[in-house]
Design an enzyme around this catalytic site. Structure first.
Site, mmCIF file in Angstrom:
data_model
loop_
_atom_site.group_PDB
_atom_site.id
_atom_site.type_symbol
_atom_site.label_atom_id
_atom_site.label_comp_id
_atom_site.label_asym_id
_atom_site.label_seq_id
_atom_site.Cartn_x
_atom_site.Cartn_y
_atom_site.Cartn_z
ATOM 1 N N ARG A 1 -2.644 0.150 25.002
ATOM 2 C CA ARG A 1 -1.718 -0.867 24.504
ATOM 3 C C ARG A 1 -1.030 -0.537 23.185
ATOM 4 N NH1 ARG A 1 -3.486 -6.934 25.159
ATOM 5 N NH2 ARG A 1 -4.516 -6.453 23.216
ATOM 6 N N ASP A 2 -1.293 0.597 22.575
ATOM 7 C CA ASP A 2 -0.604 0.939 21.328
ATOM 8 C C ASP A 2 -0.417 2.450 21.206
ATOM 9 O OD1 ASP A 2 0.680 0.461 18.911
ATOM 10 O OD2 ASP A 2 -1.179 0.466 17.754
#
Length: 74
Positions: free
Chosen positions: A31-32
């Site tokens: 997610r990042d």
């Protein structure tokens, strides 16, 4: 600072893709993923870091709620 040629950049990109594949095989979503979260060591060995936003996927699909500021699984 060292200048990186296309071969070195491709080598590093394949390591990142391999790391993301490893996470996906274990049902995790990073997610990042960003350049700031890729650590480069000796011999251009790349490690994906910063799992603060990582989530375990419990179902086959992953969706975001309305207004979410991160991409859903691609």
């Amino acid at each position: 600072r060292e200048t990186l040629d296309a071969v070195a950049l491709l080598y590093m990109a394949t390591q990142i893709a391999s790391g993301m594949s490893y996470l996906e095989a274990r049902n995790y979503i990073h997610r990042d993923l960003a350049a700031r979260n890729c650590l480069v060591g000796d011999n251009k060995l790349v490690k994906v870091a910063d799992f603060g936003l990582a989530r375990l996927m419990r179902d086959d699909t992953y969706t975001a709620h309305a207004g979410a500021k991160f991409p859903i699984k691609w």
